[in-house]
Design an enzyme around this catalytic site. Sequence first.
Site, PDB file in Angstrom:
ATOM      1  N   ARG A  65      -2.661  -4.883   3.668  1.00  0.00           N
ATOM      2  CA  ARG A  65      -3.357  -4.399   4.863  1.00  0.00           C
ATOM      3  C   ARG A  65      -4.303  -3.248   4.542  1.00  0.00           C
ATOM      4  O   ARG A  65      -5.249  -2.982   5.284  1.00  0.00           O
ATOM      5  CB  ARG A  65      -2.342  -4.020   5.953  1.00  0.00           C
ATOM      6  CG  ARG A  65      -1.706  -5.246   6.594  1.00  0.00           C
ATOM      7  CD  ARG A  65      -0.717  -4.879   7.682  1.00  0.00           C
ATOM      8  NE  ARG A  65       0.464  -4.227   7.174  1.00  0.00           N
ATOM      9  CZ  ARG A  65       1.528  -4.863   6.687  1.00  0.00           C
ATOM     10  NH1 ARG A  65       1.559  -6.174   6.672  1.00  0.00           N
ATOM     11  NH2 ARG A  65       2.562  -4.189   6.227  1.00  0.00           N
ATOM     12  N   GLU A 102      13.805   0.428  -1.487  1.00  0.00           N
ATOM     13  CA  GLU A 102      15.159   0.724  -1.018  1.00  0.00           C
ATOM     14  C   GLU A 102      16.173   0.001  -1.925  1.00  0.00           C
ATOM     15  O   GLU A 102      17.170   0.573  -2.339  1.00  0.00           O
ATOM     16  CB  GLU A 102      15.286   0.261   0.435  1.00  0.00           C
ATOM     17  CG  GLU A 102      16.465   0.850   1.134  1.00  0.00           C
ATOM     18  CD  GLU A 102      16.551   0.382   2.571  1.00  0.00           C
ATOM     19  OE1 GLU A 102      15.566  -0.186   3.074  1.00  0.00           O
ATOM     20  OE2 GLU A 102      17.615   0.577   3.165  1.00  0.00           O
TER      21      GLU A 102
HETATM   22  P1  AMP Z   1       6.128   3.071   1.624  1.00  0.00           P
HETATM   23  O1  AMP Z   1       5.861   2.747   0.185  1.00  0.00           O
HETATM   24  O2  AMP Z   1       7.567   3.214   1.937  1.00  0.00           O
HETATM   25  O3  AMP Z   1       5.312   4.266   2.076  1.00  0.00           O
HETATM   26  O4  AMP Z   1       5.655   1.814   2.487  1.00  0.00           O
HETATM   27  C1  AMP Z   1       4.321   1.652   2.829  1.00  0.00           C
HETATM   28  C2  AMP Z   1       3.903   0.214   2.732  1.00  0.00           C
HETATM   29  O5  AMP Z   1       4.836  -0.664   3.333  1.00  0.00           O
HETATM   30  C3  AMP Z   1       2.573  -0.002   3.423  1.00  0.00           C
HETATM   31  O6  AMP Z   1       1.763  -0.858   2.628  1.00  0.00           O
HETATM   32  C4  AMP Z   1       2.933  -0.634   4.754  1.00  0.00           C
HETATM   33  O7  AMP Z   1       2.041  -1.688   5.077  1.00  0.00           O
HETATM   34  C5  AMP Z   1       4.345  -1.179   4.564  1.00  0.00           C
HETATM   35  N1  AMP Z   1       5.282  -0.713   5.600  1.00  0.00           N
HETATM   36  C6  AMP Z   1       6.369   0.074   5.411  1.00  0.00           C
HETATM   37  N2  AMP Z   1       7.030   0.291   6.546  1.00  0.00           N
HETATM   38  C7  AMP Z   1       6.346  -0.357   7.512  1.00  0.00           C
HETATM   39  C8  AMP Z   1       6.505  -0.498   8.939  1.00  0.00           C
HETATM   40  N3  AMP Z   1       7.523   0.094   9.599  1.00  0.00           N
HETATM   41  N4  AMP Z   1       5.598  -1.222   9.615  1.00  0.00           N
HETATM   42  C9  AMP Z   1       4.559  -1.801   8.975  1.00  0.00           C
HETATM   43  N5  AMP Z   1       4.347  -1.714   7.639  1.00  0.00           N
HETATM   44  C10 AMP Z   1       5.216  -0.999   6.910  1.00  0.00           C
END
Ligand code: AMP
Length: 178
Positions: A65, A102
């Site tokens: 995205r 996770e």
């Molecule tokens: P992180 O690495 O944990 O910061 O996760 C970010 C990535 O995971 C981004 O590319 C987001 O598109 C996706 N992502 C994580 N959590 C969500 C959520 N609650 N809703 C939509 N996309 C998420």
Amino acid sequence: MTAFIADETRWQDYIRDIPDFPKPGIVFKDITPLLANGNAFAAVVSELACQVSPDVDAIVGIESRGFIFGAALAQQLGLGLITVRKPGKLPADVHSVEYELEYGVDRLEIHRDALSRGHKVVVVDDLLATGGTAAATVELVKKLGAEVEACLFVIELSFLNGTKALGDVPVHSLLHVE
Ligand code: AMP
């Protein structure tokens, strides 16, 4: 900032919560209604563009995205788009960085010739959660000798403290979810 108040609605209203997707306990922030509305999409991209300083050389978009917002932003600013992709997608020589999920690990890649030493970039993704994805992307950019001027997100899940993972890299998020 773009005025998007033609019918008293705001682009924020086009992001919907999908509970328990992709697994129980996760509230997924679905941006597809926002993308489907031309005014809302344009308003977000204009707001993102306001956060990018004139000395930036390129936009780095994170699969998948981040590609959508990154490409539109790059076009609006007259800049190129560098893609950071999931493993095995980029065809030429790559640098890889592993990062923790996770459960388990994942990997992101960038073409080794995508950026040069001294280039300044802005990293773009739709959402900042724990920060692992963006931190891995910052690491990839640094491997090429380029500099991350800022990380830019449409949505930040502030309660997850993802900015911590990004250390001293400035973070700009248009919408904070507490
Ligand atoms: P992180 O690495 O944990 O910061 O996760 C970010 C990535 O995971 C981004 O590319 C987001 O598109 C996706 N992502 C994580 N959590 C969500 C959520 N609650 N809703 C939509 N996309 C998420």
